[in-house]
Motif scaffolding. Structure first.
Motif, short mmCIF file in Angstrom:
data_model
loop_
_atom_site.label_atom_id
_atom_site.label_comp_id
_atom_site.label_asym_id
_atom_site.label_seq_id
_atom_site.Cartn_x
_atom_site.Cartn_y
_atom_site.Cartn_z
N PRO A 116 -6.36 -4.43 -2.96
CA PRO A 116 -5.01 -4.82 -3.37
C PRO A 116 -5.05 -5.96 -4.39
CG PRO A 116 -5.48 -5.59 -1.15
CD PRO A 116 -6.61 -4.68 -1.53
N LEU B 223 -6.51 3.89 -2.10
CA LEU B 223 -6.50 3.70 -0.65
C LEU B 223 -7.91 3.71 -0.07
CD1 LEU B 223 -3.46 5.96 0.31
CD2 LEU B 223 -3.49 3.51 -0.24
N ALA C 120 0.92 2.38 -3.51
CA ALA C 120 -0.36 2.44 -4.21
C ALA C 120 -0.77 3.90 -4.42
CB ALA C 120 -1.44 1.71 -3.41
N ALA D 78 0.81 -1.21 0.00
CA ALA D 78 0.00 0.00 0.00
C ALA D 78 0.85 1.27 0.00
CB ALA D 78 -0.93 0.00 1.21
N GLU E 64 -4.92 -0.27 1.65
CA GLU E 64 -5.40 -0.32 0.26
C GLU E 64 -6.78 -0.97 0.21
OE1 GLU E 64 -3.59 -1.48 -4.16
OE2 GLU E 64 -2.51 -2.03 -2.34
#
Length: 292
Positions: free
Chosen positions: A152, A131, A126, A123, A149
């Motif tokens: 994912p 998120l 990301a 994350a 996240e």
């Protein structure tokens, strides 16, 4: 979780108070259990990747895109049942599984923790749009627990969607069946109570997987990040605590007559009717609040 597992197999089966005994590390750690658990996860991942009867779109995300999900959970349940049946016909000792529940629960918990660390690190790179709203407080412990996240993925393999219904729920059914087989070995045949527990809980799991698409509108998928809370709950808590009824019956057999069993079946049928109707209505409303 481990307290519940120990209580179910202890003599008094008391939840309040300390367990009857504390297992040592040798009772919790087993390389065989680790290999078995990893093989189980690998099998379910392979079944997830098989062609699906349908590919559904999820809810709209922050960036106005929609992810696609394979709807093949029920297919995975059926194929798992066929593979287990073939294994048993070839001599697979399914009745030995109850003796491995503690080490399996231990490696499942360990797997959930390591997996959650991977998710937390993933994350970090990301995009902000990926998120979850609740797992980005800035407190690493809180964010690790809730998950940063929202969805994912690696390529099209969605970790949260996979864990939500596959290894845990199907594993729950397998553990129940193993407990039923173990009771048959110990007492000549499974008790009526054990049959009912297996049947009712198989109905619940089958229903969840048959209506797998409905999970795409639930809070777990649309709002919650994927962190330790969901990872542990999906792959450790569900199979090993939801099977506590069958575990209790194995170690504490209960006599059940046909009249009482009939009443229990009637109550379960009414409950299932309400449960299915309510869940279908919720899913319809979440997809289209204007639906009549």
């Amino acid at each position: 979780m481990f307290h519940l597992l120990l209580a179910a197999r202890s003599g008094p089966a008391r939840l309040l108070g300390p367990p009857a005994y504390l297992p040592g590390l040798e009772a919790l750690w087993s390389p065989r259990a680790l290999l078995l658990w990893l093989a189980w996860l690998g099998l379910q991942a392979a079944l997830y990747l098989l062609p699906a009867r349908k590919v559904a779109e999820g809810q709209e995300l922050k960036d106005e895109s929609r992810l696609r999900y394979p709807i093949n959970g029920f297919q995975a349940l059926v194929l798992t049942a066929l593979l287990v049946g073939l294994g048993m016909s070839a001599g697979l000792p399914l009745g030995a599984l109850p003796e491995m529940l503690l080490p399996l629960a231990f490696v499942a918990t360990l797997t959930a923790f390591i997996f959650s660390l991977f998710l937390y690190m993933k994350a970090q790179v990301a995009p902000v749009s990926a998120l979850a709203p609740g797992g980005n407080s800035g407190n690493p412990i809180y964010d690790f627990f809730l998950g940063r996240e929202l969805n994912p993925r690696i390529c099209f393999f969605d970790f949260k969607y996979f864990c939500e219904l596959r290894p845990g729920l199907i594993g729950w059914v397998l553990i129940n069946m193993a407990l039923l087989m173990k009771e048959a070995e110990l007492r000549g045949s499974p008790s009526l109570a054990m049959w009912l527990v297996n049947g009712f809980q198989l109905l619940y799991v089958g229903d969840a997987l048959w209506h797998e698409e409905a999970i795409l509108t639930t809070m777990d998928i649309t709002h919650d990040g994927f962190g330790f809370m969901l990872a542990f709950g999906d792959i450790a808590w569900v199979p090993f605590t939801y099977s506590l009824q069958a575990q209790f019956l194995l170690h504490h057999p209960q006599s059940l007559g046909l009249p009482m069993a009939s009443v229990i079946c009637l109550i379960n049928a009414i409950g299932y009717y309400i449960f299915r109707g309510a869940n279908s209505q919720k899913n319809t409303f979440r997809k289209n609040p204007s639906d009549p």
